[in-house]
Design an enzyme around this catalytic site. Structure first.
Site, PDB file in Angstrom:
ATOM      1  N   PHE A   1     -19.556   8.347  -0.940  1.00 17.61           N
ATOM      2  CA  PHE A   1     -20.000   8.243  -2.333  1.00 17.61           C
ATOM      3  C   PHE A   1     -18.775   8.391  -3.213  1.00 17.61           C
ATOM      4  O   PHE A   1     -18.623   9.343  -3.968  1.00 17.61           O
ATOM      5  CB  PHE A   1     -21.089   9.261  -2.721  1.00 17.61           C
ATOM      6  CG  PHE A   1     -21.741   8.869  -4.023  1.00 17.61           C
ATOM      7  CD1 PHE A   1     -22.607   7.786  -4.073  1.00 17.61           C
ATOM      8  CD2 PHE A   1     -21.428   9.508  -5.214  1.00 17.61           C
ATOM      9  CE1 PHE A   1     -23.158   7.359  -5.277  1.00 17.61           C
ATOM     10  CE2 PHE A   1     -21.974   9.090  -6.427  1.00 17.61           C
ATOM     11  CZ  PHE A   1     -22.847   8.014  -6.441  1.00 17.61           C
TER      12      PHE A   1
ATOM     13  N   LYS B   1       0.860  -1.193   0.000  1.00 18.90           N
ATOM     14  CA  LYS B   1       0.000   0.000   0.000  1.00 18.90           C
ATOM     15  C   LYS B   1       0.883   1.225   0.000  1.00 18.90           C
ATOM     16  O   LYS B   1       2.052   1.160   0.397  1.00 18.90           O
ATOM     17  CB  LYS B   1      -0.872   0.016   1.263  1.00 18.90           C
ATOM     18  CG  LYS B   1      -2.116   0.875   1.147  1.00 18.90           C
ATOM     19  CD  LYS B   1      -3.240   0.110   0.476  1.00 18.90           C
ATOM     20  CE  LYS B   1      -4.436   0.965   0.175  1.00 18.90           C
ATOM     21  NZ  LYS B   1      -5.569   0.143  -0.288  1.00 18.90           N
TER      22      LYS B   1
ATOM     23  N   ASP C   1      -7.068   4.280  -4.424  1.00 20.75           N
ATOM     24  CA  ASP C   1      -7.728   4.119  -3.126  1.00 20.75           C
ATOM     25  C   ASP C   1      -8.373   5.483  -2.853  1.00 20.75           C
ATOM     26  O   ASP C   1      -8.626   6.239  -3.801  1.00 20.75           O
ATOM     27  CB  ASP C   1      -6.717   3.711  -2.035  1.00 20.75           C
ATOM     28  CG  ASP C   1      -7.390   3.215  -0.749  1.00 20.75           C
ATOM     29  OD1 ASP C   1      -7.821   2.052  -0.706  1.00 20.75           O
ATOM     30  OD2 ASP C   1      -7.531   4.001   0.204  1.00 20.75           O
TER      31      ASP C   1
ATOM     32  N   ASN D   1     -15.342   5.885  -5.128  1.00 23.21           N
ATOM     33  CA  ASN D   1     -15.120   4.783  -6.076  1.00 23.21           C
ATOM     34  C   ASN D   1     -15.903   3.536  -5.693  1.00 23.21           C
ATOM     35  O   ASN D   1     -16.478   2.861  -6.535  1.00 23.21           O
ATOM     36  CB  ASN D   1     -13.631   4.406  -6.092  1.00 23.21           C
ATOM     37  CG  ASN D   1     -12.748   5.544  -6.573  1.00 23.21           C
ATOM     38  OD1 ASN D   1     -13.080   6.226  -7.531  1.00 23.21           O
ATOM     39  ND2 ASN D   1     -11.632   5.764  -5.885  1.00 23.21           N
ATOM     40  N   VAL D   2     -15.895   3.226  -4.397  1.00 22.02           N
ATOM     41  CA  VAL D   2     -16.514   1.978  -3.951  1.00 22.02           C
ATOM     42  C   VAL D   2     -18.034   2.121  -3.838  1.00 22.02           C
ATOM     43  O   VAL D   2     -18.794   1.280  -4.311  1.00 22.02           O
ATOM     44  CB  VAL D   2     -15.923   1.544  -2.583  1.00 22.02           C
ATOM     45  CG1 VAL D   2     -16.592   0.274  -2.086  1.00 22.02           C
ATOM     46  CG2 VAL D   2     -14.413   1.339  -2.711  1.00 22.02           C
ATOM     47  N   ALA D   3     -18.455   3.226  -3.218  1.00 23.37           N
ATOM     48  CA  ALA D   3     -19.881   3.383  -2.905  1.00 23.37           C
ATOM     49  C   ALA D   3     -20.752   3.405  -4.162  1.00 23.37           C
ATOM     50  O   ALA D   3     -21.809   2.767  -4.200  1.00 23.37           O
ATOM     51  CB  ALA D   3     -20.085   4.656  -2.087  1.00 23.37           C
TER      52      ALA D   3
HETATM   53  P1  NDP Z   1     -12.970   7.737  -2.535  1.00 25.19           P
HETATM   54  O1  NDP Z   1     -12.018   8.811  -2.219  1.00 25.19           O
HETATM   55  O2  NDP Z   1     -13.424   7.554  -3.939  1.00 25.19           O
HETATM   56  O3  NDP Z   1     -14.272   7.888  -1.661  1.00 25.19           O
HETATM   57  C1  NDP Z   1     -14.275   7.968  -0.284  1.00 25.19           C
HETATM   58  C2  NDP Z   1     -15.654   8.414   0.099  1.00 25.19           C
HETATM   59  O4  NDP Z   1     -15.805   8.411   1.495  1.00 25.19           O
HETATM   60  C3  NDP Z   1     -15.971   9.816  -0.382  1.00 25.19           C
HETATM   61  O5  NDP Z   1     -17.333   9.905  -0.664  1.00 25.19           O
HETATM   62  C4  NDP Z   1     -15.588  10.637   0.828  1.00 25.19           C
HETATM   63  O6  NDP Z   1     -16.265  11.854   0.847  1.00 25.19           O
HETATM   64  C5  NDP Z   1     -16.074   9.739   1.930  1.00 25.19           C
HETATM   65  N1  NDP Z   1     -15.352   9.927   3.162  1.00 25.19           N
HETATM   66  C6  NDP Z   1     -14.021  10.043   3.358  1.00 25.19           C
HETATM   67  N2  NDP Z   1     -13.757  10.192   4.655  1.00 25.19           N
HETATM   68  C7  NDP Z   1     -14.960  10.172   5.260  1.00 25.19           C
HETATM   69  C8  NDP Z   1     -15.368  10.260   6.600  1.00 25.19           C
HETATM   70  N3  NDP Z   1     -14.467  10.443   7.569  1.00 25.19           N
HETATM   71  N4  NDP Z   1     -16.687  10.182   6.880  1.00 25.19           N
HETATM   72  C9  NDP Z   1     -17.610   9.996   5.909  1.00 25.19           C
HETATM   73  N5  NDP Z   1     -17.279   9.912   4.613  1.00 25.19           N
HETATM   74  C10 NDP Z   1     -15.979   9.993   4.309  1.00 25.19           C
HETATM   75  O7  NDP Z   1     -12.359   6.384  -1.964  1.00 25.19           O
HETATM   76  P2  NDP Z   1     -12.716   4.881  -2.318  1.00 25.19           P
HETATM   77  O8  NDP Z   1     -14.152   4.743  -2.633  1.00 25.19           O
HETATM   78  O9  NDP Z   1     -11.709   4.393  -3.289  1.00 25.19           O
HETATM   79  O10 NDP Z   1     -12.392   4.168  -0.944  1.00 25.19           O
HETATM   80  C11 NDP Z   1     -13.350   4.020   0.099  1.00 25.19           C
HETATM   81  C12 NDP Z   1     -12.938   2.872   0.990  1.00 25.19           C
HETATM   82  O11 NDP Z   1     -12.880   1.666   0.238  1.00 25.19           O
HETATM   83  C13 NDP Z   1     -11.563   3.005   1.637  1.00 25.19           C
HETATM   84  O12 NDP Z   1     -11.589   2.355   2.885  1.00 25.19           O
HETATM   85  C14 NDP Z   1     -10.678   2.219   0.680  1.00 25.19           C
HETATM   86  O13 NDP Z   1      -9.498   1.772   1.330  1.00 25.19           O
HETATM   87  C15 NDP Z   1     -11.588   1.077   0.339  1.00 25.19           C
HETATM   88  N6  NDP Z   1     -11.314   0.331  -0.884  1.00 25.19           N
HETATM   89  C16 NDP Z   1     -11.136   0.955  -2.082  1.00 25.19           C
HETATM   90  C17 NDP Z   1     -10.943   0.219  -3.227  1.00 25.19           C
HETATM   91  C18 NDP Z   1     -10.819   0.828  -4.576  1.00 25.19           C
HETATM   92  O14 NDP Z   1     -10.700   0.091  -5.540  1.00 25.19           O
HETATM   93  N7  NDP Z   1     -10.872   2.136  -4.723  1.00 25.19           N
HETATM   94  C19 NDP Z   1     -10.853  -1.251  -3.180  1.00 25.19           C
HETATM   95  C20 NDP Z   1     -11.117  -1.808  -1.880  1.00 25.19           C
HETATM   96  C21 NDP Z   1     -11.317  -1.027  -0.798  1.00 25.19           C
HETATM   97  P3  NDP Z   1     -15.504  13.177   0.373  1.00 25.19           P
HETATM   98  O15 NDP Z   1     -14.946  12.902  -0.971  1.00 25.19           O
HETATM   99  O16 NDP Z   1     -16.564  14.205   0.385  1.00 25.19           O
HETATM  100  O17 NDP Z   1     -14.411  13.389   1.398  1.00 25.19           O
HETATM  101  O1  2IT Z   2      -7.942  -1.622  -0.820  1.00 27.41           O
HETATM  102  C1  2IT Z   2      -7.871  -2.090  -1.987  1.00 27.41           C
HETATM  103  O2  2IT Z   2      -8.008  -3.286  -2.215  1.00 27.41           O
HETATM  104  C2  2IT Z   2      -7.665  -1.147  -3.086  1.00 27.41           C
HETATM  105  N1  2IT Z   2      -7.595   0.058  -2.844  1.00 27.41           N
HETATM  106  C3  2IT Z   2      -7.483  -1.652  -4.489  1.00 27.41           C
HETATM  107  C4  2IT Z   2      -6.083  -2.133  -4.697  1.00 27.41           C
HETATM  108  C5  2IT Z   2      -5.735  -2.522  -6.110  1.00 27.41           C
HETATM  109  O3  2IT Z   2      -4.553  -2.826  -6.301  1.00 27.41           O
HETATM  110  O4  2IT Z   2      -6.587  -2.535  -6.983  1.00 27.41           O
END
Ligand code: NDP
Ligand code: 2IT
Length: 445
Positions: free
Chosen positions: A236, A124, A164, A238-240
């Site tokens: 909201f 990471k 991420d 990447n994941v949501a």
């Molecule tokens: P993003 O930056 O795309 O989205 C994060 C979201 O969470 C945004 O909507 C952000 O809002 C919100 N957020 C951040 N901090 C807070 C908080 N303290 N309280 C409430 N909302 C919050 O990130 P990802 O969707 O990529 O990642 C989200 C989670 O999923 C992380 O834990 C990440 O490690 C995990 N993950 C991601 C993967 C990927 O492929 N991207 C794969 C597997 C896991 P705002 O933008 O307004 O701050």
């Molecule tokens: O937490 C995770 O699994 C990610 N942010 C995705 C990692 C990746 O290499 O696609």
């Protein structure tokens, strides 16, 4: 193995790294029995070796803002374990990033990647840079400076970063451009690339889709499904958004999304053009929660509150670590929620997990339920190696079957005497055994 002794040593060696200690503690507690069953693990020091990263690179990232001022951020890459494949894991750009958070994420990634069945080790990285409110040019200059250091450590067969929090398609593009120039090669060194230059279909929505596929498998074990269910999603990003789309497609009504400023509750469901509206706001770097409530009058904005107070059947925490605590878990149990499936990494605190599992709700840890993202990154690497692109159905089918396999592995290793499936234990054991056995095979290195 004495879990408490190992943890005490770890805390002494790395004081204050609380998220890292939290992640290690959970894994050690789950695997204690299988570890002790095989004396070769202790003899080879597998545990002591697996809980420390192979190496950590820390570097300075100087960049120039649009006003011509020099800014300096910190950059990191934690290469945790490469027993079963090249280091693999995302980059997080967020002001809260520190070594503890990246070590917890890198450690989790070892077991998650093992669960995918694909050949990927764990790593990471990231920076305390905040992309929010920055211009595209500022983000580009930052990414280029970041890669100027990182490129020496990574490569398509060595270490393959991805996105991420705070790192999506735009950032991957800028990072890739700089790597390509420095290394003088066009390879699959990063995943989450654009479709025209080596990216995979379905990767953007894969984590959210995978999370819903996993939840659906859990629901099936109780003759339930998403059809007609109310779902709370947090974040909201990447994941949501992938989770919102897939849950809606399977017949559920997603009633919440959230940001750091609060959540919105929309009784009519967040779907169709409402998702497009949110994605447009997101693409232009704007807050999403308040504008949504202003646009759609049926929705209510709950300032500084978390979605876990809403009456829902299924909860999908998809924002960040430790965003669902003990009281939130008690609320969910009281409201009759049947399933909590982690889209984010470690969003539920250990106390929350205890409440949820004691109430015998279906509960999936992120390392199993959100593995669809990195699994599809693995599929992107495969396509890059073959120099071929699969179509959408092919990638989605592979993702779906990987999630079903992960579910089965959790059931195999996590089913308790009373029939309740402890998915935390199941995921940790299944993920650990493969890596530990590979380490045994490869000797002391
Ligand atoms: P993003 O930056 O795309 O989205 C994060 C979201 O969470 C945004 O909507 C952000 O809002 C919100 N957020 C951040 N901090 C807070 C908080 N303290 N309280 C409430 N909302 C919050 O990130 P990802 O969707 O990529 O990642 C989200 C989670 O999923 C992380 O834990 C990440 O490690 C995990 N993950 C991601 C993967 C990927 O492929 N991207 C794969 C597997 C896991 P705002 O933008 O307004 O701050
Ligand atoms: O937490 C995770 O699994 C990610 N942010 C995705 C990692 C990746 O290499 O696609």
């Amino acid at each position: 193995m004495k879990v408490n002794t190992i943890l005490a040593e770890l805390e002494k060696k790395h004081p204050g790294e609380v998220e890292y200690h939290q992640a290690v503690k959970e894994v050690l507690e789950s695997i204690e029995d299988v570890y002790n069953e095989n004396p070769r693990f202790a003899k080879a020091g597998i545990l002591q070796r697996i809980i420390e990263p192979d190496r950590v690179l820390t570097f300075k990232v100087p960049w120039m803002d649009d006003q011509g001022n020099v800014q300096v951020n910190l950059g990191y890459r934690v290469q945790f374990n490469n027993a079963i494949g090249p280091y693999k894991g995302g980059l997080r750009f967020h002001p809260t990033v520190n070594l503890s958070i990246l070590k917890f994420l890198g450690f989790e990634q070892i077991f998650k990647n093992s669960l995918t069945t694909l050949p990927m080790g764990g790593g990471k990285g990231g920076s305390d840079f905040d992309p929010k409110g920055k211009s595209d040019n500022e983000v580009m200059r930052f990414c280029q400076s970041f890669m100027l250091e990182l490129w020496k450590l990574i490569g398509p067969e060595t270490d393959v970063p991805a996105g991420d929090i705070g790192v999506g398609g735009r950032e991957i593009g800028f990072l890739f451009g700089m790597y390509k120039k420095l290394a003088h090669e066009h390879t699959g060194v990063l995943t989450g690339k654009g479709l025209n230059w080596g990216g995979s279909l379905v990767r953007p929505e894969a984590t959210g889709f995978g999370c819903v596929y996993f939840a659906n498998e859990m629901l099936k074990t109780r003759n339930e499904s998403f059809m007609g269910k109310k779902v709370a999603v947090s974040g909201f990003g990447n994941v949501a958004w992938g989770a919102v789309i897939k849950a809606t497609e399977l017949g559920a009504t997603v009633v919440t999304i959230s940001g750091p400023d609060g959540y919105i509750y929309d009784p009519n469901g967040i779907s169709g053009e409402k998702i497009d509206f949110l994605l447009r706001l997101r693409a232009s770097n704007q807050d999403i929660v308040e504008p949504y409530a202003a646009e759609y009058k049926e929705a209510t904005f709950h300032k500084d509150k978390r979605p876990w107070e809403a009456m829902v059947d299924i909860a999908l925490p998809c924002a960040t670590q430790n965003e669902l605590g003990k009281e939130d878990a008690m609320n969910l149990v009281k409201n009759g929620t049947i399933c909590v499936c982690e889209g984010a990494n470690m969003p539920c605190t250990p106390e929350a997990i205890e409440v949820i599992q004691n109430a015998k709700l279906l509960f999936a840890p992120g390392k199993a339920a959100n593995a669809g993202g990195v699994a599809t990154s693995g599929l992107e690497m495969t396509q890059n190696s073959m120099k071929l692109n699969w179509n959408r159905e092919e990638v989605d089918q592979r993702l779906h079957s990987i999630m079903i396999n992960i579910h089965n592995a959790c059931v195999k290793h996590g089913t308790c005497k009373d029939g309740y499936v402890d998915y935390v234990k199941g995921a940790n054991i299944a993920g650990f055994l493969k890596v530990a056995n590979a380490m045994l095979d490869q000797g002391l290195i």
